[in-house]
Design a protein around this motif. Structure first.
Motif, PDB file in Angstrom:
ATOM      1  N   VAL A   7      -4.975 -58.261 -96.363  1.00  0.00           N
ATOM      2  CA  VAL A   7      -4.775 -59.000 -95.112  1.00  0.00           C
ATOM      3  C   VAL A   7      -5.586 -58.362 -93.994  1.00  0.00           C
ATOM      4  CG1 VAL A   7      -3.087 -59.965 -93.507  1.00  0.00           C
ATOM      5  CG2 VAL A   7      -2.321 -59.212 -95.725  1.00  0.00           C
ATOM      6  N   ALA A   8      -6.259 -59.211 -93.204  1.00  0.00           N
ATOM      7  CA  ALA A   8      -6.867 -58.768 -91.938  1.00  0.00           C
ATOM      8  C   ALA A   8      -6.266 -59.666 -90.860  1.00  0.00           C
ATOM      9  CB  ALA A   8      -8.383 -58.940 -92.002  1.00  0.00           C
ATOM     10  N   SER A   9      -5.601 -59.042 -89.881  1.00  0.00           N
ATOM     11  CA  SER A   9      -4.806 -59.830 -88.939  1.00  0.00           C
ATOM     12  C   SER A   9      -5.034 -59.368 -87.497  1.00  0.00           C
ATOM     13  CB  SER A   9      -3.320 -59.661 -89.303  1.00  0.00           C
ATOM     14  OG  SER A   9      -2.508 -60.300 -88.366  1.00  0.00           O
ATOM     15  N   LYS A  10      -4.775 -60.270 -86.557  1.00  0.00           N
ATOM     16  CA  LYS A  10      -4.806 -59.857 -85.146  1.00  0.00           C
ATOM     17  C   LYS A  10      -3.499 -59.164 -84.775  1.00  0.00           C
ATOM     18  CE  LYS A  10      -8.050 -63.373 -83.706  1.00  0.00           C
ATOM     19  NZ  LYS A  10      -8.268 -64.698 -83.164  1.00  0.00           N
ATOM     20  N   ASP A  11      -2.464 -59.373 -85.604  1.00  0.00           N
ATOM     21  CA  ASP A  11      -1.164 -58.727 -85.371  1.00  0.00           C
ATOM     22  C   ASP A  11      -0.934 -57.677 -86.464  1.00  0.00           C
ATOM     23  OD1 ASP A  11      -0.756 -60.723 -83.383  1.00  0.00           O
ATOM     24  OD2 ASP A  11      -0.195 -62.104 -85.006  1.00  0.00           O
ATOM     25  N   ASP A  12       0.257 -57.097 -86.469  1.00  0.00           N
ATOM     26  CA  ASP A  12       0.559 -56.150 -87.544  1.00  0.00           C
ATOM     27  C   ASP A  12       0.574 -56.894 -88.887  1.00  0.00           C
ATOM     28  OD1 ASP A  12       1.859 -53.161 -87.644  1.00  0.00           O
ATOM     29  OD2 ASP A  12       2.480 -54.438 -89.322  1.00  0.00           O
ATOM     30  N   CYS A  13      -0.061 -56.288 -89.896  1.00  0.00           N
ATOM     31  CA  CYS A  13      -0.245 -57.013 -91.170  1.00  0.00           C
ATOM     32  C   CYS A  13       0.733 -56.580 -92.259  1.00  0.00           C
ATOM     33  CB  CYS A  13      -1.672 -56.779 -91.683  1.00  0.00           C
ATOM     34  SG  CYS A  13      -1.923 -55.107 -92.331  1.00  0.00           S
ATOM     35  N   VAL A  14       1.595 -55.607 -91.952  1.00  0.00           N
ATOM     36  CA  VAL A  14       2.313 -54.913 -93.025  1.00  0.00           C
ATOM     37  C   VAL A  14       3.268 -55.831 -93.801  1.00  0.00           C
ATOM     38  CG1 VAL A  14       3.921 -53.026 -93.517  1.00  0.00           C
ATOM     39  CG2 VAL A  14       2.013 -52.671 -91.963  1.00  0.00           C
ATOM     40  N   GLN A  15       4.000 -56.688 -93.096  1.00  0.00           N
ATOM     41  CA  GLN A  15       4.931 -57.593 -93.800  1.00  0.00           C
ATOM     42  C   GLN A  15       4.179 -58.500 -94.780  1.00  0.00           C
ATOM     43  OE1 GLN A  15       8.449 -58.485 -93.462  1.00  0.00           O
ATOM     44  NE2 GLN A  15       8.618 -56.420 -92.673  1.00  0.00           N
ATOM     45  N   ASP A  16       3.101 -59.086 -94.310  1.00  0.00           N
ATOM     46  CA  ASP A  16       2.334 -59.987 -95.178  1.00  0.00           C
ATOM     47  C   ASP A  16       1.770 -59.226 -96.375  1.00  0.00           C
ATOM     48  OD1 ASP A  16       2.835 -61.977 -93.392  1.00  0.00           O
ATOM     49  OD2 ASP A  16       0.733 -62.520 -93.028  1.00  0.00           O
ATOM     50  N   GLY A  67      -0.405 -51.398 -88.805  1.00  0.00           N
ATOM     51  CA  GLY A  67      -1.857 -51.589 -88.773  1.00  0.00           C
ATOM     52  C   GLY A  67      -2.187 -53.057 -88.888  1.00  0.00           C
ATOM     53  N   ARG A  68      -3.465 -53.348 -88.663  1.00  0.00           N
ATOM     54  CA  ARG A  68      -3.881 -54.758 -88.661  1.00  0.00           C
ATOM     55  C   ARG A  68      -4.665 -55.166 -89.891  1.00  0.00           C
ATOM     56  NH1 ARG A  68      -4.976 -55.647 -82.237  1.00  0.00           N
ATOM     57  NH2 ARG A  68      -2.780 -55.368 -81.729  1.00  0.00           N
ATOM     58  N   SER A  69      -4.984 -54.210 -90.736  1.00  0.00           N
ATOM     59  CA  SER A  69      -5.617 -54.613 -91.994  1.00  0.00           C
ATOM     60  C   SER A  69      -5.136 -53.684 -93.097  1.00  0.00           C
ATOM     61  CB  SER A  69      -7.137 -54.594 -91.881  1.00  0.00           C
ATOM     62  OG  SER A  69      -7.592 -53.328 -91.511  1.00  0.00           O
ATOM     63  N   GLY A  70      -5.042 -54.259 -94.297  1.00  0.00           N
ATOM     64  CA  GLY A  70      -4.556 -53.449 -95.417  1.00  0.00           C
ATOM     65  C   GLY A  70      -4.840 -54.120 -96.745  1.00  0.00           C
ATOM     66  N   ILE A  71      -4.782 -53.310 -97.811  1.00  0.00           N
ATOM     67  CA  ILE A  71      -4.963 -53.837 -99.163  1.00  0.00           C
ATOM     68  C   ILE A  71      -3.832 -53.298-100.044  1.00  0.00           C
ATOM     69  CG2 ILE A  71      -7.472 -54.134 -98.990  1.00  0.00           C
ATOM     70  CD1 ILE A  71      -7.904 -51.508-100.394  1.00  0.00           C
TER      71      ILE A  71
END
Ligand code: SF4
Length: 466
Positions: A7-16, A67-71
């Motif tokens: 996920v790459a997001s403008k908001d926090d991405c952790v839940q997604d 954070g706003r991006s993660g894998i």
């Protein structure tokens, strides 16, 4: 096999990221991992998921992650994600790979680049670290990713979490999918599109074979184009894909339904009930029952509240035990009945043999088996589809070896359902499993049920053409 989500997001991405990765849990049983980028730092968690579900292992971690991006990854091989520091900068990496030429790539890395490997899994070099070493061979991520894609024999899809964004690189022949989803403030990359719906993503783009995109919260950019050489694994639709997912725009559940219809159209056996071996056999059976207008029933139910899934536990005895404990027969629907079962495939046949014996013990009069794909006669070369060490584990291959008195060679005639040799092979498997009748799907029917041209599919398992 394994699967991943980004996920790459403008908001926090952790839940997604957490839920999106969790929706790949049916694809692997060994390790789960997440890495999230916050500013310039990365937070990472890796857990053993052999005896507990991904979600339960990461529930505490994600409270700490921001954070706003993660894998994220569900891995059936090594512990991932890895964090790498190289001339390309710091990055996180996850892979879904089967690397047949590991040894020569490692030798080459030692010889030419004096590389070293620090991540060991089960006493072996981590395939993901090897892929990172290949990527580091390039002057840019793009160059390194293409080098890795072109050098690996087998298959490899990759996600890289970098300061610039997330690179998603689909396998060179597209054996596994990568699909981009979009919502208001975020983009995601996934194997399974079933992850889209409850996280509010919509389909945006499906990567072509060898395509590499850079994913940011603003959008995606193709940094390396697709190549016209798709050979996506047919088994995504037949067996291990999730019913709500689609690949190449083709839904899994609908394909299974069409497989069942195709099986029914070539059949005229008289039975009292059509059933599926749960779970993936159920949709094949629904298609069969619909076409024949025979009653559909559930003589087996699955007990899932406490048992972890049984896709590929490393230990065969544990895999057999888990499969048995999860499947509970219903005597009232079995006793005195002529039953027809649809099954996704017959791999080794060991579990199935036990299931058939239990059905007869409970008073079944006849048991007819209709696998949704042809007999498996070649071991998978491109994905970690089965952990079997020998092709002779395959029921079809064992039958051929016994008939030919040769464990190595498979005459092509065994892929021709109209040949005597094919008929004899099926008869042998039928006898070994103690079935009343056994009739496999024909390859052209399976290909038609999927709906892609045959030359875009990998069918190596059945006809040696990958
Ligand atoms: S060999 Fe079989 S399991 Fe492996 S990629 Fe090809 S079709 Fe899929």
């Amino acid at each position: 096999m394994g699967g991943f989500f980004a996920v790459a997001s403008k908001d926090d991405c952790v839940q997604d990221l957490f839920y999106g990765t969790d929706y790949h849990s049916h694809l692997g049983t060994k390790r789960g991992g997440l890495v999230v980028m916050s500013g310039e730092s990365m937070s990472r968690g890796i857990h053993n998921i052999e005896n507990a579900q991904f979600r339960s292992k990461f529930e505490d971690d994600i409270l700490e992650f921001h954070g706003r991006s993660g894998i994220g990854v569900i891995s059936d091989t090594d512990s991932q994600p890895l964090l790498i520091n190289s001339h390309l900068g710091q990055y996180g990496i996850v892979t879904v790979a089967k690397i047949n030429n590991m040894k020569s790539l490692i030798d080459q890395a030692f010889r030419n680049r004096r590389a070293h490997f620090s991540e060991m899994s089960g006493g072996s070099i981590s395939p993901t670290e090897l892929v990172a070493t290949l990527i580091n061979h390039g002057d840019t991520f793009e160059e390194g990713l293409r080098y890795a894609q072109e050098t690996i024999d087998g298959s490899c899809s990759i996600l890289l979490l970098t300061e610039k964004g997330i690179y998603a690189a689909r396998d060179f022949f597209g054996r596994t999918p990568i699909i981009i989803g979009r919502k208001k403030n975020a983009f995601c990359a996934t194997f399974e599109t079933c992850a889209f719906y409850n996280l509010d993503y919509e389909l945006h783009h499906e990567l072509g074979p060898a395509e590499v995109v850079l994913l940011t919260a603003e959008g995606i950019q193709t940094v390396l184009p697709a190549i016209d050489q798709l050979r996506i694994c047919s088994f995504h639709w037949i067996y291990y894909g999730y019913p709500a997912s689609s690949y190449e725009g083709i839904n899994v559940e609908s394909t299974r339904y069409r497989c069942g219809i195709a099986l029914a159209r070539r059949d005229n056996v008289k039975v009292d009930m059509v059933a599926g071996i749960p779970d993936s056999g159920s949709a094949h059976a629904l298609g069969y029952a619909h076409e024949t207008k025979l009653p559909y029933g559930r003589p087996f139910v699955k007990y899932t509240p406490t048992w972890p899934r049984s896709f590929m536990p490393q230990n065969q005895n544990i895999r057999d035990l888990v499969a048995r404990m999860k499947l509970i027969p219903i005597r009232d629907l079995i006793h005195g009945k002529r039953l027809l079962f649809c099954e996704d495939s017959i791999v080794r046949g060991t579990q199935l043999k036990d299931t058939i014996r239990r059905l007869f013990d409970l008073g079944a009069r006849e048991i007819h088996m209709r696998p949704a794909c042809p007999p498996l006669i070649h071991g998978c070369r491109f994905l970690n589809f089965s952990q079997s060490r020998s092709e002779l584990d395959l029921a079809g291959r064992r039958a051929i070896a016994a008939m030919e008195n040769d464990a190595e060679t498979v005459p092509p005639v065994y892929s021709d359902p109209d040949s005597d040799q094919y008929g004899n092979m099926v008869e042998r498997i039928c006898d070994e499993l103690n079935l009343t009748t056994l009739q496999y799907q024909r390859l052209p029917d399976m290909v038609q049920a999927i709906g892609l041209p045959k030359d875009k599919l990998c069918t190596y398992c059945w006809d040696g053409k990958g």
